[in-house]
Design a protein around this motif. Structure first.
Motif, PDB file in Angstrom:
ATOM      1  N   THR A   1       0.849  -1.191   0.000  1.00 11.40           N
ATOM      2  CA  THR A   1       0.000   0.000   0.000  1.00 11.40           C
ATOM      3  C   THR A   1       0.887   1.243   0.000  1.00 11.40           C
ATOM      4  N   VAL A   2       0.347   2.313  -0.568  1.00  9.40           N
ATOM      5  CA  VAL A   2       1.025   3.611  -0.545  1.00  9.40           C
ATOM      6  C   VAL A   2       0.024   4.618   0.017  1.00  9.40           C
TER       7      VAL A   2
ATOM      8  N   GLY B   1       9.332  -3.949  -0.580  1.00  9.45           N
ATOM      9  CA  GLY B   1       7.937  -3.716  -0.961  1.00  9.45           C
ATOM     10  C   GLY B   1       7.829  -2.826  -2.177  1.00  9.45           C
ATOM     11  N   VAL B   2       7.406  -1.586  -1.938  1.00 12.30           N
ATOM     12  CA  VAL B   2       7.224  -0.642  -3.045  1.00 12.30           C
ATOM     13  C   VAL B   2       7.942   0.663  -2.717  1.00 12.30           C
ATOM     14  N   GLU B   3       8.514   1.276  -3.745  1.00  9.76           N
ATOM     15  CA  GLU B   3       9.118   2.601  -3.595  1.00  9.76           C
ATOM     16  C   GLU B   3       8.338   3.558  -4.500  1.00  9.76           C
ATOM     17  N   PHE B   4       7.589   4.458  -3.880  1.00  7.17           N
ATOM     18  CA  PHE B   4       6.780   5.400  -4.651  1.00  7.17           C
ATOM     19  C   PHE B   4       7.364   6.802  -4.486  1.00  7.17           C
TER      20      PHE B   4
ATOM     21  N   VAL C   1      -3.531  -2.311  -9.321  1.00  9.19           N
ATOM     22  CA  VAL C   1      -3.703  -1.294  -8.291  1.00  9.19           C
ATOM     23  C   VAL C   1      -5.142  -0.805  -8.284  1.00  9.19           C
ATOM     24  N   ILE C   2      -5.631  -0.470  -7.088  1.00  9.23           N
ATOM     25  CA  ILE C   2      -6.950   0.149  -6.903  1.00  9.23           C
ATOM     26  C   ILE C   2      -6.740   1.352  -5.981  1.00  9.23           C
ATOM     27  N   GLY C   3      -7.475   2.422  -6.225  1.00 11.53           N
ATOM     28  CA  GLY C   3      -7.443   3.562  -5.319  1.00 11.53           C
ATOM     29  C   GLY C   3      -8.427   3.340  -4.191  1.00 11.53           C
TER      30      GLY C   3
ATOM     31  N   LYS D   1      -5.370   5.952   0.202  1.00  9.84           N
ATOM     32  CA  LYS D   1      -4.272   5.034  -0.091  1.00  9.84           C
ATOM     33  C   LYS D   1      -4.443   4.369  -1.453  1.00  9.84           C
ATOM     34  N   LEU D   2      -3.321   3.861  -1.955  1.00  9.36           N
ATOM     35  CA  LEU D   2      -3.312   2.998  -3.131  1.00  9.36           C
ATOM     36  C   LEU D   2      -3.048   1.581  -2.644  1.00  9.36           C
TER      37      LEU D   2
END
Length: 325
Positions: free
Chosen positions: A12-13, A60-63, A311-313, A317-318
């Protein structure tokens, strides 16, 4: 149809506001990271993301946010231009649709140059839009005004296709710039030749309302859609009626999107409930969904360009789900 154990997102972001639309760019950014835009009430944020599946050094994720754009009202749909790139001279270009029936073409060099071109012509709500994918010099949009319109980047309408019911989804052939797929609410999907402006093929859901349709761009004989509670898949070389059809969502289905990484993988979402929106990831070889997820007041749906990740908004959060190929 099932309501059993749903999987929490792989990543998640956090976002500052409610996310109404989210789109991965389907085009290479010229760098290892993927471009992603999300928008909501009076804003669009453009950033890059990279996942641990792409780079072992990432957890994980880097946004990374590149820029936040002010947008006069809520963003209802968004499409990326193939001209958006981050190598050489960085250029961001995307187009939005909003409830004032206008398209807005935003172009930025992420420094001083920032342009907004407003395109007017639709007389009712705009449901979906797409850039011509090879050069990005045209945009197609579909609306409740029973038209599909093709625009140049100066906002001139070059083509108007009259539809028989509201236009719901529009897709451009990945190589043939004169082929367009248009899905209508009453359950018909037509393929148009933009040179002659004539329909060359049509598919029939056999039910309505059609809520969303997508052309499988890795294998263009496949088309998918959701109507009522069901997902439907066509092989356009075989029949105008669906080859496969299954109930998916107890609360009507809302969106259908093919994976860009695997032609047998697709995702559907349920209509947003009061609290949750259901995400189902399906594999054509499997009778049941291969993954079930849910997002708080989820909205939008987009697949990564090369990973089996969507991805879903949601509410500030994303949510990203990684699945198996």
């Amino acid at each position: 149809m099932q309501e059993d154990s749903s999987r929490s997102p792989s990543y998640t972001v956090a976002c500052e506001d409610y996310v109404h639309v989210v789109e991965f760019s389907p085009f290479s950014s010229g760098t290892p990271a993927s471009l992603l835009a999300y928008g909501g009430n009076q804003y669009v944020v453009v950033g890059t993301c990279q996942f641990q599946e792409e780079d072992m050094d990432i957890e994980g994720v880097e946004f990374t946010v590149l820029r936040a754009f002010h947008h006069e009202l809520r963003v209802d749909a968004l499409a990326w231009s193939p001209e958006s790139r981050l190598d050489r001279i960085p250029t961001i270009r995307f187009c939005t649709a909003a409830a004032d029936r206008k398209l807005r073409l935003l172009t930025s060099d992420l420094q001083d140059r920032h342009e907004v071109k407003v395109m007017e012509g639709h007389t009712s709500y705009i449901n979906h839009l797409v850039f011509e994918p090879t050069e990005g010099k045209q945009i197609a949009s579909v609306s409740d005004d029973h038209t599909c319109r093709v625009w140049d980047l100066d906002g001139n309408e070059s083509t108007t296709l009259r539809l028989r019911s509201p236009g719901i989804s529009v897709c451009w052939h990945p190589e043939e710039a004169f082929k367009l797929m248009v899905a209508e609410k009453k359950g018909t999907i037509r393929f148009y030749d933009l040179v002659t402006q004539q329909a060359i093929l049509s598919l029939d859901c056999g039910q309505s309302p059609l809520m969303s349709a997508d052309w499988c761009l890795t294998n263009t004989i496949k088309v998918g859609a959701v109507a009522g509670n069901d997902w439907l898949i066509w092989d356009i070389t075989r029949s105008s009626y669906p080859q496969e059809k299954r109930p998916a969502h107890i609360d009507k289905a809302r969106l259908f999107k093919w994976s860009r990484a695997n032609e047998n993988l697709f995702a559907t979402t349920g209509c947003p409930g009061k609290i949750c929106s259901q995400l189902l990831i399906h594999h054509l070889g499997h009778p049941q969904p291969v993954m079930i997820g849910s997002a708080t007041v989820g909205s939008g749906l987009s697949w990564h360009r090369t990973l089996p990740l969507c991805v879903i908004g949601g509410d500030r959060k994303l949510c990203f789900w990684m699945t198996e190929m």
